[in-house]
Write a protein that holds these residues in place. Structure first.
Motif, PDB file in Angstrom:
ATOM      1  N   ILE A  95      -4.556  -9.707  -4.938  1.00 29.18           N
ATOM      2  CA  ILE A  95      -3.793  -9.096  -2.801  1.00 29.18           C
ATOM      3  C   ILE A  95      -2.926 -10.889  -2.794  1.00 29.18           C
ATOM      4  O   ILE A  95      -1.647 -10.691  -3.004  1.00 29.18           O
ATOM      5  CB  ILE A  95      -4.331  -8.831  -1.743  1.00 29.18           C
ATOM      6  CG1 ILE A  95      -4.512  -7.840  -1.846  1.00 29.18           C
ATOM      7  CG2 ILE A  95      -2.951  -9.268  -0.360  1.00 29.18           C
ATOM      8  CD1 ILE A  95      -5.559  -7.405  -0.465  1.00 29.18           C
ATOM      9  N   LEU A  96      -3.713 -12.313  -2.948  1.00 27.76           N
ATOM     10  CA  LEU A  96      -3.294 -13.608  -3.168  1.00 27.76           C
ATOM     11  C   LEU A  96      -2.199 -13.904  -3.969  1.00 27.76           C
ATOM     12  O   LEU A  96      -0.959 -14.007  -3.582  1.00 27.76           O
ATOM     13  CB  LEU A  96      -4.118 -14.288  -2.761  1.00 27.76           C
ATOM     14  CG  LEU A  96      -5.024 -14.711  -1.929  1.00 27.76           C
ATOM     15  CD1 LEU A  96      -6.433 -15.271  -1.323  1.00 27.76           C
ATOM     16  CD2 LEU A  96      -4.141 -15.130   0.089  1.00 27.76           C
ATOM     17  N   LEU A  97      -2.509 -13.479  -4.769  1.00 25.02           N
ATOM     18  CA  LEU A  97      -1.372 -13.645  -6.265  1.00 25.02           C
ATOM     19  C   LEU A  97      -0.452 -12.684  -6.153  1.00 25.02           C
ATOM     20  O   LEU A  97       1.043 -12.529  -6.686  1.00 25.02           O
ATOM     21  CB  LEU A  97      -2.523 -12.882  -7.433  1.00 25.02           C
ATOM     22  CG  LEU A  97      -3.459 -13.667  -8.355  1.00 25.02           C
ATOM     23  CD1 LEU A  97      -4.392 -13.082  -9.400  1.00 25.02           C
ATOM     24  CD2 LEU A  97      -2.126 -15.363  -8.638  1.00 25.02           C
ATOM     25  N   GLN A  98      -0.737 -11.719  -5.617  1.00 27.66           N
ATOM     26  CA  GLN A  98       1.019 -11.091  -5.431  1.00 27.66           C
ATOM     27  C   GLN A  98       1.782 -10.968  -4.184  1.00 27.66           C
ATOM     28  O   GLN A  98       3.000 -10.800  -4.643  1.00 27.66           O
ATOM     29  CB  GLN A  98       0.562  -8.809  -4.392  1.00 27.66           C
ATOM     30  CG  GLN A  98      -0.242  -8.543  -6.013  1.00 27.66           C
ATOM     31  CD  GLN A  98      -0.929  -7.268  -5.540  1.00 27.66           C
ATOM     32  OE1 GLN A  98      -1.493  -6.865  -4.449  1.00 27.66           O
ATOM     33  NE2 GLN A  98      -2.609  -6.835  -6.501  1.00 27.66           N
ATOM     34  N   ASP A 169       4.921  -7.627   1.934  1.00 29.16           N
ATOM     35  CA  ASP A 169       5.137  -6.253   1.174  1.00 29.16           C
ATOM     36  C   ASP A 169       4.595  -6.250  -0.092  1.00 29.16           C
ATOM     37  O   ASP A 169       5.176  -5.868  -0.601  1.00 29.16           O
ATOM     38  CB  ASP A 169       6.722  -6.864   1.019  1.00 29.16           C
ATOM     39  CG  ASP A 169       7.841  -5.769   2.108  1.00 29.16           C
ATOM     40  OD1 ASP A 169       7.034  -4.267   3.138  1.00 29.16           O
ATOM     41  OD2 ASP A 169       9.246  -5.594   2.091  1.00 29.16           O
ATOM     42  N   ARG A 170       3.373  -6.583  -0.438  1.00 31.12           N
ATOM     43  CA  ARG A 170       3.057  -7.256  -1.827  1.00 31.12           C
ATOM     44  C   ARG A 170       2.658  -5.522  -2.231  1.00 31.12           C
ATOM     45  O   ARG A 170       2.245  -5.819  -3.271  1.00 31.12           O
ATOM     46  CB  ARG A 170       1.635  -8.002  -0.841  1.00 31.12           C
ATOM     47  CG  ARG A 170       0.683  -6.834  -0.564  1.00 31.12           C
ATOM     48  CD  ARG A 170      -1.170  -7.320  -0.602  1.00 31.12           C
ATOM     49  NE  ARG A 170      -1.621  -6.599   0.075  1.00 31.12           N
ATOM     50  CZ  ARG A 170      -2.368  -5.629  -1.061  1.00 31.12           C
ATOM     51  NH1 ARG A 170      -2.025  -4.772  -1.732  1.00 31.12           N
ATOM     52  NH2 ARG A 170      -2.838  -4.520  -0.560  1.00 31.12           N
ATOM     53  N   ASP A 175       0.712  -2.219  -7.643  1.00 36.08           N
ATOM     54  CA  ASP A 175       1.017  -0.577  -9.090  1.00 36.08           C
ATOM     55  C   ASP A 175       0.712  -1.627 -10.201  1.00 36.08           C
ATOM     56  O   ASP A 175       0.328  -1.234 -11.428  1.00 36.08           O
ATOM     57  CB  ASP A 175       1.500   0.667  -8.597  1.00 36.08           C
ATOM     58  CG  ASP A 175       2.981   0.347  -8.728  1.00 36.08           C
ATOM     59  OD1 ASP A 175       4.074  -0.575  -8.607  1.00 36.08           O
ATOM     60  OD2 ASP A 175       4.003   0.623  -9.952  1.00 36.08           O
ATOM     61  N   LEU A 176       1.680  -2.628 -10.194  1.00 34.42           N
ATOM     62  CA  LEU A 176       1.810  -3.422 -11.865  1.00 34.42           C
ATOM     63  C   LEU A 176       0.236  -3.799 -12.552  1.00 34.42           C
ATOM     64  O   LEU A 176       0.050  -4.454 -11.482  1.00 34.42           O
ATOM     65  CB  LEU A 176       2.588  -3.914 -11.336  1.00 34.42           C
ATOM     66  CG  LEU A 176       4.425  -3.829 -11.365  1.00 34.42           C
ATOM     67  CD1 LEU A 176       4.809  -5.507 -10.392  1.00 34.42           C
ATOM     68  CD2 LEU A 176       4.594  -2.467 -12.320  1.00 34.42           C
ATOM     69  N   LEU A 230       1.255 -11.936 -16.137  1.00 34.07           N
ATOM     70  CA  LEU A 230       2.215 -10.938 -16.390  1.00 34.07           C
ATOM     71  C   LEU A 230       1.841  -9.749 -15.622  1.00 34.07           C
ATOM     72  O   LEU A 230       1.051  -9.620 -15.260  1.00 34.07           O
ATOM     73  CB  LEU A 230       2.193 -10.369 -17.766  1.00 34.07           C
ATOM     74  CG  LEU A 230       3.000  -9.249 -18.132  1.00 34.07           C
ATOM     75  CD1 LEU A 230       4.873  -9.606 -17.543  1.00 34.07           C
ATOM     76  CD2 LEU A 230       3.269  -9.648 -19.589  1.00 34.07           C
ATOM     77  N   PHE A 231       2.527  -9.586 -14.626  1.00 31.23           N
ATOM     78  CA  PHE A 231       2.744  -8.484 -13.839  1.00 31.23           C
ATOM     79  C   PHE A 231       3.756  -7.335 -14.732  1.00 31.23           C
ATOM     80  O   PHE A 231       4.879  -7.643 -14.263  1.00 31.23           O
ATOM     81  CB  PHE A 231       3.370  -8.349 -12.518  1.00 31.23           C
ATOM     82  CG  PHE A 231       2.018  -8.968 -11.482  1.00 31.23           C
ATOM     83  CD1 PHE A 231       1.156  -8.409 -10.975  1.00 31.23           C
ATOM     84  CD2 PHE A 231       2.629 -10.214 -11.443  1.00 31.23           C
ATOM     85  CE1 PHE A 231       0.438  -9.069 -10.302  1.00 31.23           C
ATOM     86  CE2 PHE A 231       1.143 -11.500 -10.756  1.00 31.23           C
ATOM     87  CZ  PHE A 231       0.276  -9.728  -9.987  1.00 31.23           C
ATOM     88  N   ILE A 232       2.648  -5.955 -14.867  1.00 35.62           N
ATOM     89  CA  ILE A 232       4.228  -4.953 -15.793  1.00 35.62           C
ATOM     90  C   ILE A 232       3.586  -3.341 -15.374  1.00 35.62           C
ATOM     91  O   ILE A 232       2.745  -3.685 -15.262  1.00 35.62           O
ATOM     92  CB  ILE A 232       3.426  -5.425 -16.947  1.00 35.62           C
ATOM     93  CG1 ILE A 232       4.597  -4.469 -18.356  1.00 35.62           C
ATOM     94  CG2 ILE A 232       2.105  -5.048 -17.312  1.00 35.62           C
ATOM     95  CD1 ILE A 232       4.233  -4.976 -20.081  1.00 35.62           C
TER      96      ILE A 232
END
Length: 372
Positions: A95-98, A169-170, A175-176, A230-232
């Motif tokens: 959550i903190l990364l998002q 708005d994380r 979902d990535l 990488l968020f994908i």
């Protein structure tokens, strides 16, 4: 005396946090800079980089409020960079990364000038001014339509509201799939004054597909010279993963293309750790000079109708559009079946409505392309 000290501490406000830039510094104090406007490089102090006097305003509350959140985000990044792994991070860490990703994207000078300030101006033009022109009270005071048209309407806190929305708005990117890229080549990752960058293999005529809800989205955030997050959107691709969310990069071109995304998207300055990386950055800049495009803030009327009382109304959307440079990587292959269905839906929506703004899923309300 205490009040003076607090104001002095918050006078110079950073739009890229110092804890992040230190990851690209050998001594933790200085960093190398390549300025794209002058095509020059130099070494500078981190504390003077990516900051401006009263960037968030003279009230120090915004930067003071960021401090505890940044501290927690810095700890998560430290955990990842020290272990070269994301398998040991907790759900709270994710959550903190998002939140770090979305907030960092929203807080930059580029976002302030090209997104939030322009949004405030457009709301003034398309919402507030028409309301003022229809106000009988203003007319009785002698204020004409010409007077209203001559005014510039802005909101000094628009950037702050955008940052607050980003923190809250994380779920936009929850979902990535999260992947850690490990750089095993002889070329280092670089970063910039706009470190969160987007890429997408998918295409749509009326949308660059760089929104955080876009299907096919790829979000790259370099963490240091050898690691990159990488968020994908994994539904859109076949990803060459090594297990435990890791991908080891052995091809120099992959690293260079990730660096190119930094140079294509940054506002003015790129940053790196070693002086001997300067030649690489110069070569990459020469490669993309002619490709860099201005980001657009687009206003589009999506619906007009005549009301029963004789008045008219319209639905207007505002959208900050980045540029999809569509860099291709050896470790990401397009899912052609997904792309085939996506293109069919895009053509259908563009034919019916004249535009297509797809979403990977439904967050609130009924969005076009929610099935994707």
């Amino acid at each position: 005396m205490i009040i003076f000290k607090m104001m002095a501490e918050n006078k110079k406000q950073h739009f890229v946090p110092q804890f992040y830039l230190r990851n690209f510094s050998i001594d933790g104090k200085c960093i190398y800079v390549y300025n794209l406007e002058s095509s020059t490089s130099f070494r500078t102090q981190i504390r003077t980089s990516c900051q401006e006097k009263y960037f968030y305003g003279k009230d120090p509350q915004i930067e003071k409020a960021l401090a505890p959140l940044e501290s927690r985000q810095a700890e998560v990044l430290r955990k990842i960079t020290e272990t070269c792994s994301i398998s040991n991070i907790s759900p709270e860490d994710r959550i903190l990364l998002q939140s770090f990703t979305l907030l960092q994207y929203a807080r930059t000078k580029d976002a302030k000038e090209n997104c939030f300030d322009k949004m405030a101006q457009q709301i003034g033009e398309h919402v507030i001014k028409p309301m003022m022109k229809s106000s009988e009270d203003l007319k009785t005071k002698g204020i004409t339509d010409e007077d209203v048209d001559s005014w510039t309407i802005t909101h000094p806190a628009a950037h702050g509201y955008g940052m607050l929305a980003a923190i809250q708005d994380r779920k936009l990117i929850s979902d990535l799939k999260l992947i850690l890229l490990i750089n095993n080549t002889d070329r280092n990752f670089i970063t910039s004054d706009t470190p969160v960058v987007k890429n997408n293999y998918l295409q749509a005529k009326t949308s660059p597909l760089t929104g955080f809800l876009s299907p096919g989205l790829q979000v790259f955030i370099p963490l240091n010279p050898t690691l990159c997050l990488l968020f994908i959107d994994e539904n859109s691709y076949h990803i060459r993963e090594c297990g435990s969310g890791l991908i080891e990069l052995s091809e120099r071109r992959d690293v260079l293309d990730i660096n190119l995304l930094q140079l294509l998207n940054c506002q003015k300055n790129s940053f790196y750790s070693r002086e001997n990386d300067t030649r690489m950055v110069e070569d990459l800049h020469n490669e993309v000079k002619s490709l860099r495009k201005n980001k657009q803030f687009r206003v589009r009327t999506v619906e007009r109708k005549q009301n029963a009382d004789g008045t008219a109304s319209e639905v207007v959307t505002w959208q900050f559009e980045g540029v999809n440079y569509r860099r291709k990587f050896s470790f990401i292959k397009l899912n052609h079946e997904y792309n085939r269905r996506f293109r069919g839906e895009a053509k259908r929506e563009e034919r019916l409505h004249g535009f297509f703004r797809p979403s990977r899923r439904q967050i609130a309300g009924d969005m076009n392309g929610g099935s994707f």
